[in-house]
Scaffold this motif. Sequence first.
Motif, PDB file in Angstrom:
ATOM      1  N   ASP A   1      -1.557 -11.731   1.623  1.00 33.04           N
ATOM      2  CA  ASP A   1      -2.358 -11.081   0.584  1.00 33.04           C
ATOM      3  C   ASP A   1      -3.046 -12.116  -0.307  1.00 33.04           C
TER       4      ASP A   1
ATOM      5  N   GLY B   1       0.818  -1.217   0.000  1.00 33.16           N
ATOM      6  CA  GLY B   1       0.000   0.000   0.000  1.00 33.16           C
ATOM      7  C   GLY B   1       0.847   1.260   0.000  1.00 33.16           C
TER       8      GLY B   1
ATOM      9  N   GLU C   1       3.966 -10.830   3.685  1.00 37.05           N
ATOM     10  CA  GLU C   1       2.890  -9.961   3.197  1.00 37.05           C
ATOM     11  C   GLU C   1       2.224 -10.568   1.954  1.00 37.05           C
TER      12      GLU C   1
ATOM     13  N   ASN D   1      -4.972  -0.891 -11.230  1.00 36.05           N
ATOM     14  CA  ASN D   1      -5.568   0.347 -10.729  1.00 36.05           C
ATOM     15  C   ASN D   1      -5.819   1.389 -11.807  1.00 36.05           C
TER      16      ASN D   1
ATOM     17  N   TRP E   1       2.888   1.610  -3.304  1.00 35.41           N
ATOM     18  CA  TRP E   1       2.092   2.065  -4.452  1.00 35.41           C
ATOM     19  C   TRP E   1       1.726   3.540  -4.307  1.00 35.41           C
ATOM     20  N   GLU E   2       1.398   3.922  -3.110  1.00 39.56           N
ATOM     21  CA  GLU E   2       1.041   5.328  -2.875  1.00 39.56           C
ATOM     22  C   GLU E   2       2.226   6.236  -3.228  1.00 39.56           C
TER      23      GLU E   2
END
Lengths: 343, 397
Positions: free
Chosen positions: B84, B20, B80, B345, B23-24
């Motif tokens: 996921d 997260g 992770e 995305n 990617w941000e």
Amino acid sequence: MPRPVAIRAVAPITPIGCGAESFADALREQRCGIDEVVGFDVTDLAVQVAGEVQDFDLDDYLESVKSYVDRSSAFALAAAAMALGDAQWEPTAEQPVGLALGTEWGCLDSMALFAEKITTSNPKFAQPLLFTQGYVNAPNSLVSIEFGLRGFNTCISCGRTSGAAAIACAFDQVRHGRADRLLAGGVDVLSRVLCSSLDGKTFGPLGEAAAMLAIEPANGDAHLLILGAGQAAGAGNGRRAFEAALADAGIDADSLDAIVLSGDPAAIGLLSVERPLVENAQPALVSWLSTSVGDTMGASGAVAACAAALMLRFGIMPDARHIAVVSADLKESCVVLIIGKAD
Amino acid sequence: MRNVVVTGLGAVSPIGIGVGAFWESLCAGRSGIAPITRFDASPFRNNLAGEVTDFDASGLGTDLDDISRCHQYAFASLLEAISDAGLPDAGLRAAGICAGTNFGSLEWGQQHLAQLFIDEPVAPRCWEQLRLGSGIEFFAGRLGLGGPRTLVSLSCASGVAAIGHAADAIRWGRADAMLAVGHDELSIFCYSGLSALRAITPDIIRPFDINRRGTLFAEGAGALVLESEAGARARGADIYARVRGHAMNNDAFHMTAPDKTGKGIVAVMRAALDDAQINPEQIEHINAHGTGTQFNDKIETASIKAVFGEHAARMPVVSMKSMMGHTMGASGTLESIGAILTMRNGTIPPTINLEEPDPECDLDYVPAQARQQQVKTGLCNSYGCGGTNAAIVFERP
């Protein structure tokens, strides 16, 4: 549709012989290559014997002289020169040749020399040649550059099983049509750095070797084939890898004439205790290879594959048709290759 | 031959820990480059790099104290990715792993090698971790993986190669699920060597800019869970992407100098497209190797044009290294994660620090700001020292 995969050439550089004929003679006589180390100072080490390749000279194998190459790269270059020569392959754009090489330690000696320079003098003046020669994939790249190998290329490092894993990888690439001509094998060499770091921590004498197979899709004149491969880790890895390889090869355990054990001597011991690896199978167990050439680390599985291929090719084991090569690592990992004579 | 899909992602990077945050930062065009704190970089032409900051492995078990920093990064990213993916225990026990690294645990490894010359005893773990295979042994043991276990070291192409090897294992029936992880750590060993190769810029990293002068190195790990598509769909897994095809080869040219003809990277991209059984026009996005060196960016641009023709001008071509630096063996997996999230995305991260275009680098590099654009198929490139090349094609399912 998967293609049958042929072994076109066998190229060993070992303590008991360099080249297919020389190595085959040594296998036939079960010669021992373990002796006192003469290549570097071992007087302060607990273990002073190993399987060294003595009198090795890279100039005997190449047409040009190299200024500096790590011993590991030198071995890989020599094995590749032999394999290409024996296979009569001339790499071209239309018929590229690739390389899958396994190594446990890579070019440790060059890494150590580089570490010494940056530790004992200003790291700003580090030597780029030593740095690049210390890359784990340096032997891959130097072989590719020397012989123009522009095909599939990989460098695998997974402990003692590295060489066998590289051959298994190459087998899959050829079998499934991603590559047509590959050199595949393993390399690891002795050095003061390695032997002092491992002194007293191994289960038998170390050895050094490079061993390569030249493999391609089988045609009518193929004599030797890789029939299958299996790989497993964790509990029962030996048995599972063995069963996977047999299933891959499409043969029963009863069809095996011999099992060549290689890799970590302690792991070999564990596998031997586990015998029969496959119920009701009674093949001959060849467990003397590591006592003959030493524990050649990441090269061991490839040395064993060369040995198995030559036992079949030269009739060292009369009437044998199928040999399993077991490459075992003490860290619970195993690779099995099935090598057979063509019908 | 089976289809292979990606069902889990994990990231430890200079621009964020966790997918997260990673990617941000990519979408925000945030740089992870800062002055080096891990060693004295004052002798070198630049003291900047992409270090992983605020990483805390203390909650992952005391046994992590005995594994190197890059192995800790890798293990955290694997955890992770597995979480996921929601991979069930039985699936994990049968899964295999393929790791990729350029240098491995050289911070400790260098300490071991140095003590041979300066006689300063170091912990045994320094030697144990120097062996490249030590990482996969730990990961497989800790996670109870029973499938094929491999590490690939193809310098900076290692990460993409690791995904490729893992995908092959599933594709050809050797495993139903595989973990792929790329990892590397910054150390004075690799930094001094890379500096000696004159690969490091005295400036900031400016991929495709006319004033680019080199790259900046970084560290981290990226992990992916790969499964057979049939298996993933049967258990109702959320599928990020399909691995359509990949390739790896060698320039066979020079240990350090790039082949200015770009023959090797043209060949590897074409081979990846062949393996994916798609036409060049179907690729809608490229995650470039994009190191910011004079030669790489020019040769890569020309090679993309050679492979894609007029279509090259229509594709966004991004250098994520402009933000996180060159994470070496981790770059292929971290950038693949970035490419997969781009497709998922519909946001294309930017190439930052591209201020003055180079006439010889004239593709659409998405400068400065992220772009909203749907893309279905993407290609990732990775190249390395010694002429190693790897390329991989992903497709949104």
